[in-house]
Write a protein that holds these residues in place. Structure first.
Motif, PDB file in Angstrom:
ATOM      1  N   ASN A   8      -8.103   3.367  -1.472  1.00 23.73           N
ATOM      2  CA  ASN A   8      -6.925   2.840  -2.168  1.00 23.73           C
ATOM      3  C   ASN A   8      -7.310   1.496  -2.790  1.00 23.73           C
ATOM      4  N   LEU A  53      -6.803  -2.176  -0.935  1.00 21.87           N
ATOM      5  CA  LEU A  53      -5.466  -2.294  -0.363  1.00 21.87           C
ATOM      6  C   LEU A  53      -5.396  -1.877   1.095  1.00 21.87           C
ATOM      7  N   SER A  80      -6.312   6.080  -5.840  1.00 25.63           N
ATOM      8  CA  SER A  80      -6.040   6.360  -4.436  1.00 25.63           C
ATOM      9  C   SER A  80      -6.313   7.826  -4.147  1.00 25.63           C
ATOM     10  N   CYS A 139      -4.398   1.588 -10.443  1.00 20.63           N
ATOM     11  CA  CYS A 139      -4.800   1.849  -9.062  1.00 20.63           C
ATOM     12  C   CYS A 139      -5.397   3.238  -8.954  1.00 20.63           C
ATOM     13  N   THR A 176       0.817  -1.203   0.000  1.00 22.64           N
ATOM     14  CA  THR A 176       0.000   0.000   0.000  1.00 22.64           C
ATOM     15  C   THR A 176       0.859   1.264   0.000  1.00 22.64           C
ATOM     16  N   LYS A 180      -7.059  -1.363  -6.144  1.00 23.95           N
ATOM     17  CA  LYS A 180      -6.291  -1.887  -7.272  1.00 23.95           C
ATOM     18  C   LYS A 180      -7.220  -2.687  -8.187  1.00 23.95           C
TER      19      LYS A 180
END
Length: 212
Positions: free
Chosen positions: A189, A133, A95, A93, A23, A191
């Motif tokens: 977060n 994550l 975030s 990803c 992470t 993925k």
């Protein structure tokens, strides 16, 4: 007033290696964006007394040093000036760090990825895995960017739905604005991993957070 936003963009040069990405790896860049100047990256409004928040693609997965992973595209049909189209890759990803004042207090929120598929996109017929994550023990979920055949839909998949603004959206996460606070912020977060072909041609407008 500046608001902190984490930004992530990941290459798929080695799928097995990226699946082990921690992470807090060096790929996660923390920065500060001043929303009083330049391009608007955040849209915040209230509906029925509840705050609705949308972050642009640039605020969630933009990294100017990795231009080989996406292209920016202007669009007249979005609340943001530009959107991002992914180039061939199997992983990306998203975030972000959201200040508590940008959300209604003690409200259950649903997070949607707002997207389109380019005319040249011929893949992404299968499910795409979504990993949270921040919750390592949570079983990964699955989303579709194309509506699958009815017999392929099951309880753990999420299918895309049309929006009034002409885009599509798919559910990717839910949270409570109070219970998940950390240092007066809510963190997201995620993925996305495609095991069946490239994610090339996925055009991302941003992330929308709506109270349930």
């Amino acid at each position: 007033m500046s608001r902190e936003v984490q930004k992530v963009l990941v290459s798929n040069s080695n799928l097995d290696q990226l699946l082990q990405m921690p992470t807090k790896s060096e790929m996660i860049l923390k920065g500060s964006i001043n929303y009083d100047y330049g391009e608007e990256l955040v849209s915040l409004n209230e509906v029925n007394g509840k705050k609705h928040l949308m972050l642009s693609a640039k605020a969630t997965l933009y990294n100017s040093s990795d231009l080989e992973l996406f292209v920016t595209k202007p669009t007249p049909n979005s609340r943001f000036q530009e959107v991002l189209e992914l180039l061939p890759q199997q992983i990306f990803c998203i975030s972000c760090t959201i200040k508590s004042q940008m959300l209604s207090q003690d409200a259950d929120y649903v997070c949607y990825l707002v997207f389109k598929l380019s005319e040249n996109c011929n893949e992404m017929h299968g499910p795409v895995e979504v990993r949270d994550l921040l919750q390592k023990n949570k079983v990964p979920g699955f989303v579709y960017f194309r509506t699958p055949s009815p017999w392929n839909i099951h309880n753990i998949t999420q299918i895309p739905k049309p929006r009034r603004d002409g885009w599509m959206e798919v559910y990717v996460r839910k949270f409570n604005s109070n219970r998940e606070l950390e240092n007066d912020c809510v963190h997201v977060n995620l993925k996305f991993v495609s095991y069946e072909g490239s994610l090339s041609g996925l055009i991302i407008c941003g992330l929308e957070f709506r109270p349930m």
